[in-house]
Design an enzyme around this catalytic site. Structure first.
Site, PDB file in Angstrom:
ATOM      1  N   CYS A 259      45.963  44.665  32.944  1.00  0.00           N
ATOM      2  CA  CYS A 259      46.258  44.484  34.385  1.00  0.00           C
ATOM      3  C   CYS A 259      44.905  44.228  35.028  1.00  0.00           C
ATOM      4  CB  CYS A 259      46.912  45.744  34.949  1.00  0.00           C
ATOM      5  SG  CYS A 259      48.584  45.992  34.355  1.00  0.00           S
ATOM      6  N   ALA A 261      43.425  41.908  37.400  1.00  0.00           N
ATOM      7  CA  ALA A 261      42.926  41.367  38.673  1.00  0.00           C
ATOM      8  C   ALA A 261      42.513  42.480  39.643  1.00  0.00           C
ATOM      9  CB  ALA A 261      44.021  40.520  39.316  1.00  0.00           C
ATOM     10  N   LYS A 265      36.897  45.140  36.083  1.00  0.00           N
ATOM     11  CA  LYS A 265      36.692  45.773  34.767  1.00  0.00           C
ATOM     12  C   LYS A 265      36.595  44.730  33.661  1.00  0.00           C
ATOM     13  CE  LYS A 265      38.810  49.989  36.416  1.00  0.00           C
ATOM     14  NZ  LYS A 265      39.509  49.406  37.581  1.00  0.00           N
ATOM     15  N   ASP A 309      53.540  38.677  33.323  1.00  0.00           N
ATOM     16  CA  ASP A 309      53.925  40.091  33.284  1.00  0.00           C
ATOM     17  C   ASP A 309      53.474  40.631  31.927  1.00  0.00           C
ATOM     18  OD1 ASP A 309      55.166  42.502  32.922  1.00  0.00           O
ATOM     19  OD2 ASP A 309      57.179  41.813  33.448  1.00  0.00           O
ATOM     20  N   ASP A 328      44.801  49.300  32.960  1.00  0.00           N
ATOM     21  CA  ASP A 328      44.444  49.836  34.286  1.00  0.00           C
ATOM     22  C   ASP A 328      45.720  49.680  35.121  1.00  0.00           C
ATOM     23  OD1 ASP A 328      42.971  50.796  36.389  1.00  0.00           O
ATOM     24  OD2 ASP A 328      41.903  48.923  36.784  1.00  0.00           O
ATOM     25  N   CYS A 381      43.927  54.806  39.246  1.00  0.00           N
ATOM     26  CA  CYS A 381      43.149  55.394  40.343  1.00  0.00           C
ATOM     27  C   CYS A 381      44.073  56.320  41.132  1.00  0.00           C
ATOM     28  CB  CYS A 381      42.484  54.332  41.216  1.00  0.00           C
ATOM     29  SG  CYS A 381      43.618  53.170  41.978  1.00  0.00           S
TER      30      CYS A 381
HETATM   31  C1  LIG Z   1      44.665  48.793  39.515  1.00  0.00           C
HETATM   32  S1  LIG Z   1      44.931  47.107  39.700  1.00  0.00           S
HETATM   33  C2  LIG Z   1      43.858  46.434  38.500  1.00  0.00           C
HETATM   34  C3  LIG Z   1      42.408  46.407  38.889  1.00  0.00           C
HETATM   35  C4  LIG Z   1      41.552  45.668  37.875  1.00  0.00           C
HETATM   36  N1  LIG Z   1      41.704  46.211  36.545  1.00  0.00           N
HETATM   37  C5  LIG Z   1      40.076  45.693  38.238  1.00  0.00           C
HETATM   38  O1  LIG Z   1      39.337  46.546  37.769  1.00  0.00           O
HETATM   39  O2  LIG Z   1      39.652  44.823  39.017  1.00  0.00           O
HETATM   40  C6  LIG Z   1      46.485  46.914  38.970  1.00  0.00           C
HETATM   41  C7  LIG Z   1      46.897  45.480  38.727  1.00  0.00           C
HETATM   42  O3  LIG Z   1      48.104  45.481  37.994  1.00  0.00           O
HETATM   43  C8  LIG Z   1      48.759  44.275  38.265  1.00  0.00           C
HETATM   44  N2  LIG Z   1      50.127  44.399  37.729  1.00  0.00           N
HETATM   45  C9  LIG Z   1      51.139  45.160  38.182  1.00  0.00           C
HETATM   46  N3  LIG Z   1      52.217  45.042  37.376  1.00  0.00           N
HETATM   47  C10 LIG Z   1      51.864  44.195  36.379  1.00  0.00           C
HETATM   48  C11 LIG Z   1      52.548  43.669  35.237  1.00  0.00           C
HETATM   49  N4  LIG Z   1      53.802  43.999  34.954  1.00  0.00           N
HETATM   50  N5  LIG Z   1      51.884  42.796  34.443  1.00  0.00           N
HETATM   51  C12 LIG Z   1      50.607  42.443  34.750  1.00  0.00           C
HETATM   52  N6  LIG Z   1      49.918  42.923  35.799  1.00  0.00           N
HETATM   53  C13 LIG Z   1      50.542  43.786  36.605  1.00  0.00           C
HETATM   54  C14 LIG Z   1      48.623  44.127  39.761  1.00  0.00           C
HETATM   55  O4  LIG Z   1      48.781  42.785  40.154  1.00  0.00           O
HETATM   56  C15 LIG Z   1      47.184  44.639  39.965  1.00  0.00           C
HETATM   57  O5  LIG Z   1      46.285  43.572  40.017  1.00  0.00           O
END
Ligand SMILES: C[S@@+](CC[C@H](N)C(=O)[O-])C[C@H]1O[C@@H](n2cnc3c(N)ncnc32)[C@H](O)[C@@H]1O
Length: 442
Positions: A259, A261, A265, A309, A328, A381
């Site tokens: 995950c 974006a 990280k 996803d 994450d 977080c």
């Molecule tokens: C805590 S943020 C991640 C922060 C990122 N790891 C960073 O350090 O910049 C959680 C991310 O999970 C993504 N997300 C939520 N459900 C998801 C899924 N089923 N598959 C992929 N990404 C997902 C959201 O779009 C969001 O960007």
């Protein structure tokens, strides 16, 4: 920016932003960005401080307002309600001359075409000043109004941290510092601290993260030496920086950032171990993944960036197992409330069960993509056990080839051995959770 935006005074803009967050459930950050152009440059900092502060303390201010009004305002006068909340915040928390705050707040009634309310607003604000101590004592009697948190969250945090709930709530209201991750491919932390110092920016090394520098005062990234042209550093909280270290990366490994974006990280992983075989960064949100690409490009790093996803393996996985996975996971973000106080109001109690279902599902699915002997670092977080220890305990119970590896850090709190629950530290890291699981080979 439209015509409606341009015509408003700064305090009326603040009223709009509060209505958007508190009544329409919109993100404070998004609203601030939308309204930014409408605010004169010399008032931007004031409006930002007013909106963030009023949202942070809304439950307390709203409680005090209830004590000051003989009856609640009508639903069609929610703008006046927010105007009064803004007025109380300025009188209670900002160093502004009280007569100016009262006059300017009363004037906004006219801008809202509610001249009839000038007397009411004037009376409520003057009454607040007269009864300030009494109202403060009243608000301090309950944790919800003392710290400005909704009841369900106070209850959850009290269950999780019965001996230190006051400290936890208080820490979530503190100003968060600005922390940098120095790009170790380019410079040591000491060398970059020296460059900052020569530019008049004071910093101190972070305690837990070896590449972190906490700035004495937050600044615009444009002021940071080599931020845009050479990628010398990134803005990243100290707790978040630990992910790349706890993954225990080795050259030649295939790594998944599940995950990813906006890529903070992903970039840290690539800086931590430049000789990895590959890094795949998957996220559901296309806009946010665009930010991942921009981050990587600024830092001159490369990863396979995918919009999908993560839980739908057929959409993105090539059946080649990963040696390391960072999950994450999407979470309540309760560990970063001090940076995003609107989370107090935008989250609902029912979100927590829904989020934990998603977290467990993602962890279970990604387990299939992990090589025997490989490791997955589960991170959130959040500071709620339902999203953290409960997920890991259930997963270990139900997964015969999963074992938990010990993680130890100074300053972690109330998590079973091997897992790390960090709580927000004044002048330090955010609230964060980590657990490291290994797939056994036997
Ligand atoms: C805590 S943020 C991640 C922060 C990122 N790891 C960073 O350090 O910049 C959680 C991310 O999970 C993504 N997300 C939520 N459900 C998801 C899924 N089923 N598959 C992929 N990404 C997902 C959201 O779009 C969001 O960007």
């Amino acid at each position: 920016m439209n015509q409606q935006h341009t015509a408003k005074s700064s305090r009326a803009v603040a009223v709009e932003i509060l209505l958007g967050t508190m009544d329409e459930g919109k993100s404070l950050t998004v609203l601030m960005d939308q309204w930014l152009e409408a605010i004169p440059d010399n008032e931007k900092a004031f409006v930002s401080a007013l909106c963030y502060g009023a949202v942070r303390w809304y439950t307390r201010l709203n409680g005090c307002l209830g004590q000051l009004l003989s009856k609640p305002l009508k639903p069609k006068d929610r703008d006046l309600h927010m105007l009064l909340v803004c007025g109380l915040y300025q009188l209670g928390y900002m160093q502004k001359p009280t007569h100016a705050v009262i006059n300017e707040t009363v004037n906004i009634c006219r801008e809202l075409n509610k001249d009839w309310a000038t007397k009411l607003v004037n009376g409520v604000l003057r009454n607040y000043l007269r009864r300030k101590q009494e109202l403060s004592d009243w608000a301090d009697q309950r944790l919800t109004t003392k710290y400005g948190f909704p009841g369900w969250l106070v209850k959850s945090l009290t269950q999780a941290y019965p001996d230190s709930v006051d400290k936890v709530l208080d820490s979530l209201n503190q100003q968060a510092p600005m922390t940098l991750r120095v790009n170790q491919m380019q410079q040591s932390r000491e060398e970059y601290a020296q460059q900052l110092s020569e530019g008049g920016i004071a910093s101190t090394p972070t305690q837990l993260a070896p590449q972190g520098l906490t700035l004495a005062t937050p600044c615009d990234v444009h002021q940071l030496p080599g931020f845009f042209d050479s990628g010398l550093c990134s803005v990243q909280d100290e707790a978040a920086q630990l992910a790349a270290i706890l993954l225990d990366l080795k050259p030649g490994q295939r790594v998944l950032d599940a995950c990813s974006a906006p890529g903070g990280k992903t970039a840290a992983i690539l800086e931590q171990c430049p000789e990895l075989a590959s890094v795949t960064a998957v996220d559901l949100e296309a806009d946010r993944q665009q930010r991942t690409r921009e981050t990587l490009s600024r830092l001159h790093l490369e990863a396979k960036v995918v919009v999908a996803d993560t839980g739908d393996l057929s959409a993105w996985w090539d059946n080649q197992p990963f040696d390391r996975i960072l999950l994450d996971a999407p979470c309540s973000a309760t560990g970063v409330i001090r940076r995003h106080p609107d989370i107090k109001h935008l989250r609902r109690q029912s979100d927590i069960a829904q989020l934990s279902t998603i977290q467990f599902r993602l962890l279970s699915t990604l387990w299939k993509t992990l090589a025997p002997g490989g490791r997955i670092l589960y991170a959130t977080c959040s500071i709620l056990p339902q999203e953290n220890t409960h997920i890991i305990e259930r997963f270990i119970r139900e997964t015969p080839d999963a074992r938990s590896l010990p993680l130890v850090l100074d300053g972690s709190h109330d998590a079973p051995a091997g897992q790390i629950q960090l709580l927000p530290e004044p002048r330090g890291h955010d609230g964060f959770f980590y657990a490291l699981l290994e797939k056994t080979t036997g």
